[in-house]
Design an enzyme around this catalytic site. Structure first.
Site, mmCIF file in Angstrom:
data_model
loop_
_atom_site.group_PDB
_atom_site.id
_atom_site.type_symbol
_atom_site.label_atom_id
_atom_site.label_comp_id
_atom_site.label_asym_id
_atom_site.label_seq_id
_atom_site.Cartn_x
_atom_site.Cartn_y
_atom_site.Cartn_z
ATOM 1 N N ASP A 66 0.810 -1.212 0.000
ATOM 2 C CA ASP A 66 0.000 0.000 0.000
ATOM 3 C C ASP A 66 0.849 1.271 0.000
ATOM 4 O O ASP A 66 0.616 2.193 -0.791
ATOM 5 C CB ASP A 66 -0.938 -0.013 1.212
ATOM 6 C CG ASP A 66 -1.781 1.242 1.307
ATOM 7 O OD1 ASP A 66 -2.922 1.214 0.833
ATOM 8 O OD2 ASP A 66 -1.289 2.263 1.845
ATOM 9 N N GLY B 252 -9.925 -3.618 -1.856
ATOM 10 C CA GLY B 252 -10.842 -4.593 -1.285
ATOM 11 C C GLY B 252 -12.278 -4.326 -1.669
ATOM 12 O O GLY B 252 -13.038 -5.261 -1.991
ATOM 13 N N THR C 90 -5.180 2.490 -0.200
ATOM 14 C CA THR C 90 -5.139 1.776 -1.479
ATOM 15 C C THR C 90 -5.602 0.337 -1.300
ATOM 16 O O THR C 90 -6.371 -0.191 -2.110
ATOM 17 C CB THR C 90 -3.727 1.815 -2.076
ATOM 18 O OG1 THR C 90 -3.251 3.162 -2.074
ATOM 19 C CG2 THR C 90 -3.721 1.281 -3.495
ATOM 20 N N ASP C 91 -5.148 -0.308 -0.237
ATOM 21 C CA ASP C 91 -5.623 -1.655 0.071
ATOM 22 C C ASP C 91 -7.131 -1.668 0.297
ATOM 23 O O ASP C 91 -7.846 -2.568 -0.187
ATOM 24 C CB ASP C 91 -4.930 -2.194 1.324
ATOM 25 C CG ASP C 91 -3.577 -2.822 1.034
ATOM 26 O OD1 ASP C 91 -3.344 -3.228 -0.123
ATOM 27 O OD2 ASP C 91 -2.762 -2.908 1.951
ATOM 28 N N LEU C 92 -7.617 -0.712 1.062
ATOM 29 C CA LEU C 92 -9.037 -0.695 1.410
ATOM 30 C C LEU C 92 -9.904 -0.474 0.176
ATOM 31 O O LEU C 92 -10.929 -1.153 -0.013
ATOM 32 C CB LEU C 92 -9.303 0.382 2.458
ATOM 33 C CG LEU C 92 -8.580 0.202 3.792
ATOM 34 C CD1 LEU C 92 -8.841 1.379 4.715
ATOM 35 C CD2 LEU C 92 -8.991 -1.097 4.465
#
Length: 403
Positions: free
Chosen positions: A142, A179, A174-176
């Site tokens: 991220d 997802g 960015t990860d969230l």
């Protein structure tokens, strides 16, 4: 209430955050999520602490993204473990994974291999850079993607401020986002399969997602050819829309239109600014922000935050505090909406969690179980989906293939 994804089964081979965030969302919506973990170390984030849940060695990080799942501990590096995954894949709707490009192909667990045992399988791959392109083989994290994808060029104090530097967002945004894009893609694929009977391979790249959510800032660049720069808490397209120091702290003033600016000026005792041609419209305020902001700052600094929050709310001018997390979870609106929830935990008694914000007919959609202990459901799930194989499972447990 029957949940919308009741009857959907997900085999989750992902770890860390982007994949688990997706599968937790699906679990909240009612899907059965089987989380496959390494028998000894589990998901990496189980040990990403402190802090840990009381009386346990479960990191708060892991707890943030894994409620509602069944933990099945299988060593996929072992041929017998790979065979178990193939057998499980034949009985699920969705496989979710975030291995490096080609990482699962060497185990015979890539899309083409699992499609052979489940032709209508929905297979979602999350990687740093996608399945193709010059960066495809790289690992993606991220923090790196916030930098590479442009977000950090927009976040932080301006270059002119002494000691300033690019700054990442305070959570792995960015990860969230990835997802949530993954969850949306999977839901869309389920609908498509209902119409066509066909499965699909979903290819999601963290870098693509980060560029995709640059939103207005991307368009600011694409329409002008000029790269936006860091502006601290100021907004590139709206003025005044930033943090201001008050007499005893800070407030956020978020004036969204010219009428709100007029109302602000009346409360602030500076109505002449609203009638000044340099500041009367948002366009003119953006062009003349360097002259306007110091005047507003001097005015706002004369009164405490409570004055501005109370008085501006009365006239419908958006204004708010900057809360720490203790203040957030004590906020009456957050309490009323039930954004903190509790779930029973076998070691800690209970675990506090953050609610899914989606509500159906007034009901929040949250999985009923806490994040699982490592391997908590291994035998339960395998015996349910692979019946009459107890002796085989006993042997695999002895060999350390499962836990």
């Amino acid at each position: 209430m029957d949940k919308p994804l009741a009857g959907v089964r997900v085999l989750d081979l992902s770890r860390i955050l982007a994949g688990p965030w997706c599968s937790q969302h699906l679990a909240d919506l009612g899907a059965e999520v089987i989380k496959v973990e390494h028998p000894k170390r589990g998901d990496d984030t189980r040990s990403w602490g402190p802090p840990y849940l009381k009386n346990t060695r479960e990191a708060a990080y892991f707890l943030s993204a894994n409620r509602g799942k069944e933990s099945v501990a299988i060593d996929i590096a072992h041929p017998e473990g790979q065979q178990l995954i193939r057998e499980l894949a034949s009985q699920v709707d969705v496989v979710l994974e975030n291995f490096k490009v080609g990482g699962l192909a060497r185990y015979g667990l890539d899309y083409e291999s699992l499609k052979a045992v489940k032709p209508d399988l929905i297979y979602c791959s999350i990687t740093g850079f996608g399945q193709d392109g010059p960066y495809a083989e790289r690992a993606g994290y991220d923090f790196l993607l916030q930098g590479m994808g442009g977000l950090m060029s927009l976040t932080g104090q301006p270059e002119s401020v002494p000691g300033s530097e690019p700054v990442k967002v305070g959570v792995a945004i960015t990860d969230l986002f990835t997802g949530m894009y993954a969850a949306t893609a999977i839901l869309s694929a389920l609908l498509q399969r209902d119409r066509t009977g066909d499965g699909v391979w979903i290819d999601l790249s963290l870098l693509d997602v980060q560029v995709g959510v640059l939103a207005n800032q991307a368009m600011n660049y694409l329409t002008t050819g000029n790269s936006p720069e860091r502006m601290g808490n100021a907004h590139p397209n709206i003025v005044p829309y930033q943090v201001f120091p008050s007499a005893d702290g800070h407030i956020i003033l978020a004036v969204g239109n010219d009428t709100q600016f007029q109302r602000f000026c009346e409360v602030a005792g500076i109505p002449e600014l609203a009638g000044d041609s340099d500041y009367a419209t948002n366009n003119s305020r953006v062009e003349n922000r360097e002259q306007l902001i110091p005047q507003l700052s001097a005015c706002i600094a004369k009164h405490p935050s409570a004055f501005w929050l109370d008085e501006l709310e009365k006239v419908g001018v958006p204004c708010g505090p900057i809360n720490n997390l203790a203040q957030v979870f004590a906020d009456p609106q957050i309490c009323h909406r039930g954004m903190r929830i509790e779930r029973q935990h076998p070691e800690a008694g209970s675990v506090p969690l953050v609610s899914n914000p989606i509500r159906f007919n007034g009901h929040a959609l949250n999985a009923e179980t806490a994040p699982p202990a490592l391997g908590e459901h291994t035998l339960e799930v395998l015996q349910r989906l692979l019946p009459n194989q107890n002796s085989r499972l006993d042997q695999l447990k002895i060999e350390g293939v499962i836990r």
